[in-house]
Design a protein around this motif. Structure first.
Motif, PDB file in Angstrom:
ATOM      1  N   GLN A   1       0.804  -1.221   0.000  1.00 27.24           N
ATOM      2  CA  GLN A   1       0.000   0.000   0.000  1.00 27.24           C
ATOM      3  C   GLN A   1       0.839   1.274   0.000  1.00 27.24           C
ATOM      4  O   GLN A   1       0.337   2.337  -0.326  1.00 27.24           O
ATOM      5  N   ASP A   2       2.130   1.189   0.386  1.00 29.90           N
ATOM      6  CA  ASP A   2       2.922   2.424   0.452  1.00 29.90           C
ATOM      7  C   ASP A   2       4.087   2.412  -0.527  1.00 29.90           C
ATOM      8  O   ASP A   2       5.054   3.137  -0.361  1.00 29.90           O
ATOM      9  N   SER A   3       3.991   1.595  -1.564  1.00 29.71           N
ATOM     10  CA  SER A   3       5.055   1.559  -2.564  1.00 29.71           C
ATOM     11  C   SER A   3       4.453   1.675  -3.956  1.00 29.71           C
ATOM     12  O   SER A   3       3.259   1.443  -4.167  1.00 29.71           O
ATOM     13  N   TRP A   4       5.296   2.029  -4.905  1.00 27.69           N
ATOM     14  CA  TRP A   4       4.839   2.227  -6.275  1.00 27.69           C
ATOM     15  C   TRP A   4       5.851   1.608  -7.228  1.00 27.69           C
ATOM     16  O   TRP A   4       7.059   1.645  -6.980  1.00 27.69           O
ATOM     17  N   GLY A   5       5.357   1.050  -8.306  1.00 29.55           N
ATOM     18  CA  GLY A   5       6.231   0.497  -9.329  1.00 29.55           C
ATOM     19  C   GLY A   5       5.425   0.149 -10.559  1.00 29.55           C
ATOM     20  O   GLY A   5       4.191   0.190 -10.552  1.00 29.55           O
ATOM     21  N   TYR A   6       6.114  -0.201 -11.627  1.00 29.83           N
ATOM     22  CA  TYR A   6       5.441  -0.578 -12.868  1.00 29.83           C
ATOM     23  C   TYR A   6       4.966  -2.025 -12.780  1.00 29.83           C
ATOM     24  O   TYR A   6       5.706  -2.908 -12.322  1.00 29.83           O
ATOM     25  N   GLY A   7       3.743  -2.278 -13.218  1.00 31.52           N
ATOM     26  CA  GLY A   7       3.244  -3.634 -13.294  1.00 31.52           C
ATOM     27  C   GLY A   7       3.000  -4.249 -11.931  1.00 31.52           C
ATOM     28  O   GLY A   7       3.020  -3.586 -10.890  1.00 31.52           O
ATOM     29  N   GLU A   8       2.754  -5.551 -11.916  1.00 29.63           N
ATOM     30  CA  GLU A   8       2.511  -6.273 -10.674  1.00 29.63           C
ATOM     31  C   GLU A   8       3.787  -6.366  -9.854  1.00 29.63           C
ATOM     32  O   GLU A   8       4.888  -6.411 -10.383  1.00 29.63           O
ATOM     33  N   ARG A   9       3.659  -6.372  -8.522  1.00 32.42           N
ATOM     34  CA  ARG A   9       4.805  -6.563  -7.641  1.00 32.42           C
ATOM     35  C   ARG A   9       5.236  -8.020  -7.681  1.00 32.42           C
ATOM     36  O   ARG A   9       4.394  -8.924  -7.610  1.00 32.42           O
ATOM     37  N   LEU A  10       6.517  -8.247  -7.798  1.00 29.80           N
ATOM     38  CA  LEU A  10       7.041  -9.599  -7.704  1.00 29.80           C
ATOM     39  C   LEU A  10       7.570  -9.827  -6.295  1.00 29.80           C
ATOM     40  O   LEU A  10       8.091  -8.912  -5.656  1.00 29.80           O
ATOM     41  N   ASN A  11       7.457 -11.038  -5.817  1.00 28.79           N
ATOM     42  CA  ASN A  11       7.810 -11.338  -4.430  1.00 28.79           C
ATOM     43  C   ASN A  11       9.082 -12.139  -4.284  1.00 28.79           C
ATOM     44  O   ASN A  11       9.474 -12.475  -3.166  1.00 28.79           O
ATOM     45  N   ASP A  12       9.731 -12.440  -5.394  1.00 31.68           N
ATOM     46  CA  ASP A  12      10.906 -13.295  -5.355  1.00 31.68           C
ATOM     47  C   ASP A  12      11.973 -12.720  -6.286  1.00 31.68           C
ATOM     48  O   ASP A  12      11.676 -12.352  -7.436  1.00 31.68           O
TER      49      ASP A  12
END
Length: 592
Positions: A513-524
Motif C-alpha cells: 500500500q505504500d510503494s509504487w512500481g510498474y506492473g505487478e509486484r514480484l515477491n521473489d
C-alpha cells in the motif's frame, strides 16, 4: 595527493585552481514563514535560531533539521575568516540552490540568481574585509510547476514517481581566490579526425588582453604546448595531441579505454597569472543510417536510468564515496552507460563516468506548465546544463524534455512544437558535437534519436516490434499508446532506442500500500531476474534497435523499481544481471 583523488576532492574537477576553500558544514538557519526577513533586514547580521548542515536541505535527515512542513522562504548565515590579498578577487560559488537566491556579505548585497539545478558564483571582493566576514543567503522556492522541478512533488506529498521536495542549498558552497583578470570558462572540443583539440577560453573581462599558455599531458608526460594572444577577453588554440608522441598515437576515450588527457592553462595579463587544471577525452559521437557511432565505430548502448537520489540525503550524495560506488556498481551490472534522469548531476559523478568509462546522457529537469515565463526559465537552465558538462567526454547526448511533461499539447500545438525545436537548434548551436533528443519517449518533434518508452511485459519485444519501420510513424509502445512523432513530423532514419523499459517492482521491506512500481509486484528475486532476462534478451534481438535504458538503478523513496535499494545496496546479484547483458548484443562496439 594523486590527480584522481585531487579531482574527487574538488567541486569542479574540470576547473581546478590551487587556492580554494569549502564552506560546507554548519550554517545558521531560519524559516521565514511570514516572509518578513527582507523588511526586518535579517541580512544585517541577525542571529538565526537554528543550525543546518550544508549542503543538505532541511527536508533531509542529514541536514540535522529534517522538517517536512513546506516553507517557501529560508535564510542561511555563516561567518568565515578572510585575508583578502591586494590584486586578487574572491569568488563565492554555489553549485546548486533551489530556487531563487539572494546573497549578502557583511550586509552588502552581492548578487541574485534564479534556477534550482545549476551552479553560479558572485564576486564578493568589494564587500569582503580582513578578518571575520558574514555571509547571508535568502532562498525562495515555491516548488511551482512553472519552474524546473525534475522529480520533486508539487502536491505537498509524494505520489507515483515524484518525491520529497528540495528547498535551498543542496550542493557545495566554496570560495576561491583569483587575479583581477582570470579565466572564466573553457570549452574543449576534440577533433578525432585530425588528432587535434580546440581550446576556447573566455576571461571575466570582455575587454581583457593578455596571453594564454596551454600544455597537454598524458600519463604525466607532456604531449604538446601552445600559446595565443587574448583579445577582447577571448582566445582559441588548436593543438595536435599526437605531435610529440613517438608513435603519433592518439589515446581515444571509450568505455573500455577511458583515456583522459590533462590540460593546464595559464593566463598572463597585467594583473598577474591565473592557472587552471582541467582534462579532456578524445572522442567523437555521431549518427548515420539509423546507427550511433563512437569514434566512428558502431556503438550499442546498454544504459541504466539513474535519478540521483541518495537515501536520507535526498538529491545530495552523503559523500563522494556514494558516487564512486554507484559508478562501480553500474559497471558491475554490465551496463556501459547511464541516463541521468530529471536531474543535473554532480560534477564529480560526471568525472567518475569519464574516469571509469561510462557514457552518459545528460537531461534537463522538467517543469509541468507551459507559458512564456516558464519557457525562459527552462531555456536558461538548459544553457547552463550544456555549459556545465560540455567538456565531459562521457556525455554523448542531451535530453531536453521528457514524455511531454510541461508540453502536454505538443502533439498538435504549434507553439509547443516550435519551442522544443528552437531549444533543439539552440543546443545544436552551442554544442554541435553531441546527439540531442527533443522530447524523449513519444511525440517527437526534432530529434537525433527516436526514443521509445515501453514498460509492458506481456509478449516478446521482437514480436510486437516486428517490421518496426512499417510502424515507426505510428504507435510502438504498448504502455503510452502515444504516437512516436508529433503531428507534422515523421521518421527520418534516426537511430531507434528504447530509452525506458523494465521498471520491475520488487522490495521485500515495502508494504504493497505504500510503494509504487510498474506492473505487478514480484515477491521473489529469481522472478525479477527471469523477467529482466526475458524483456532484455527480447530487446537485444531486434537489429533495428541500437540500444536501451533500463529503469532503474536505485529505489527512490516509495518507488521500488531499482536494482539497488533506497540506500544503494544490492537487491540482486550483479553477476546475474551482467551475464544476461553480456550474452546478448555485445555492450559497446558492434563489429560486422
Amino acid at each position: 595527493m594523486d590527480m584522481h583523488n585531487k579531482r574527487l576532492s574538488h567541486p569542479v574537477p574540470q576547473f581546478m585552481r590551487e587556492s580554494w576553500l569549502t564552506l560546507n558544514g554548519n550554517w545558521g538557519f531560519a524559516f521565514d514563514k511570514d516572509n518578513k526577513g527582507l523588511e526586518e533586514k535579517w541580512f544585517k547580521g541577525k542571529e538565526l535560531p537554528l543550525e543546518i548542515n550544508v549542503p543538505f536541505v532541511f527536508e533531509s535527515k542529514l541536514s540535522n533539521v529534517e522538517a517536512k512542513e513546506k516553507c517557501n522562504v529560508i535564510w542561511y548565515k555563516k561567518n568565515i575568516e578572510l585575508e583578502p590579498e591586494k590584486g586578487k578577487r574572491i569568488l563565492l560559488h554555489f553549485e546548486a540552490v533551489d530556487y531563487a537566491t539572494d546573497v549578502w556579505v557583511n550586509g552588502e548585497h552581492v548578487g541574485s540568481h534564479e534556477g534550482g539545478f545549476v551552479p553560479f558564483a558572485f564576486d564578493i571582493s568589494n564587500a569582503a574585509v580582513a578578518g571575520e566576514n558574514n555571509i547571508v543567503a535568502r532562498v525562495e522556492d515555491h516548488t511551482s510547476c512553472r519552474q524546473p522541478l525534475g522529480k520533486q512533488s508539487w502536491k505537498g506529498e509524494n505520489f507515483l514517481c515524484w518525491y520529497t521536495t528540495t528547498t535551498g542549498i543542496w550542493r557545495d558552497v566554496w570560495i576561491e581566490e583569483v587575479p583581477v583578470e582570470y579565466i572564466e570558462s573553457i570549452y574543449i572540443t576534440p577533433d578525432v579526425k585530425l588528432s587535434a583539440v580546440d581550446i576556447e577560453v573566455y576571461m571575466n573581462n570582455m575587454a581583457g588582453k593578455g596571453s594564454l599558455e596551454a600544455e597537454i599531458l598524458f600519463a604525466g608526460k607532456s604531449i604538446t604546448t601552445g600559446s595565443q594572444m587574448v583579445q577582447e577577453g577571448k582566445c582559441k588554440i588548436r593543438l595536435d595531441v599526437s605531435s610529440n608522441d613517438p608513435d603519433f598515437r592518439v589515446h581515444y576515450w571509450e568505455p573500455g579505454t577511458p583515456n583522459l588527457y590533462d590540460l593546464k592553462l595559464t593566463l598572463k595579463s597585467e594583473w598577474g597569472e591565473d592557472s587552471v587544471l582541467s582534462y579532456f577525452g578524445m572522442r567523437k559521437v555521431h549518427s548515420e543510417n539509423g546507427k550511433i557511432y563512437l569514434n566512428n565505430k558502431e556503438f550499442y548502448q546498454k544504459l541504466v536510468l539513474n535519478q540521483g537520489y541518495y537515501g536520507d540525503a535526498l538529491m545530495t550524495p552523503p559523500s563522494v564515496d556514494w558516487l564512486v560506488e554507484d559508478v562501480k556498481k553500474i559497471k558491475a551490472f554490465g551496463f556501459n552507460g547511464v541516463r541521468m534522469h530529471q536531474k543535473i548531476e554532480d560534477n564529480r559523478f560526471a568525472y567518475l563516468c569519464d574516469h571509469y568509462g561510462l557514457v552518459m546522457w545528460a537531461e534537463m529537469p522538467s517543469s509541468y506548465d507551459f507559458d512564456k515565463k516558464t519557457s525562459v526559465r527552462v531555456l536558461s537552465e538548459i544553457e547552463k546544463l550544456v555549459q556545465k558538462h560540455y567538456n565531459n567526454p562521457s556525455v554523448i547526448a542531451w535530453t531536453l524534455f521528457n514524455e511531454s511533461w510541461g508540453l502536454n499539447e505538443i502533439y498538435d500545438n504549434r507553439s509547443q512544437q516550435s519551442f522544443v525545436d528552437s531549444v533543439y537548434y539552440y543546443v545544436k548551436h552551442i554544442d554541435p558535437t553531441r546527439l540531442v533528443i527533443g522530447n524523449d519517449g513519444w511525440e517527437h518533434t526534432l530529434t537525433d534519436v527516436l526514443t521509445i518508452h515501453d514498460y509492458s511485459y506481456e509478449g516478446a519485444f521482437e514480436k510486437r516490434y516486428n517490421k518496426i519501420h512499417e510502424h515507426v510513424n505510428g504507435v510502438l509502445s504498448q504502455t503510452s499508446l502515444r504516437k512516436n512523432y508529433a503531428k507534422g513530423y515523421r521518421y527520418s532514419d534516426e537511430p531507434i532506442m528504447v530509452s525506458e523499459y523494465g521498471g520491475i517492482a520488487y522490495a521485500k521491506e515495502h508494504n504493497e500500500q505504500d510503494s509504487w512500481g510498474y506492473g505487478e509486484r514480484l515477491n521473489d528475486a529469481d522472478e525479477v531476474i527471469e523477467r529482466f532476462k526475458h524483456i532484455t534478451e527480447s530487446l537485444m534481438s531486434i537489429d533495428e534497435i541500437c540500444g536501451f535504458c533500463y529503469t532503474q538503478l536505485t529505489d527512490v523513496e516509495q518507488e521500488i523499481n531499482g536494482l539497488l535499494d533506497h540506500n544503494h545496496e544490492y537487491k540482486f546479484d550483479p553477476g546475474r544481471i551482467k551475464s544476461i547483458l553480456d550474452n546478448g548484443r555485445k555492450g559497446g562496439f558492434v563489429f560486422a
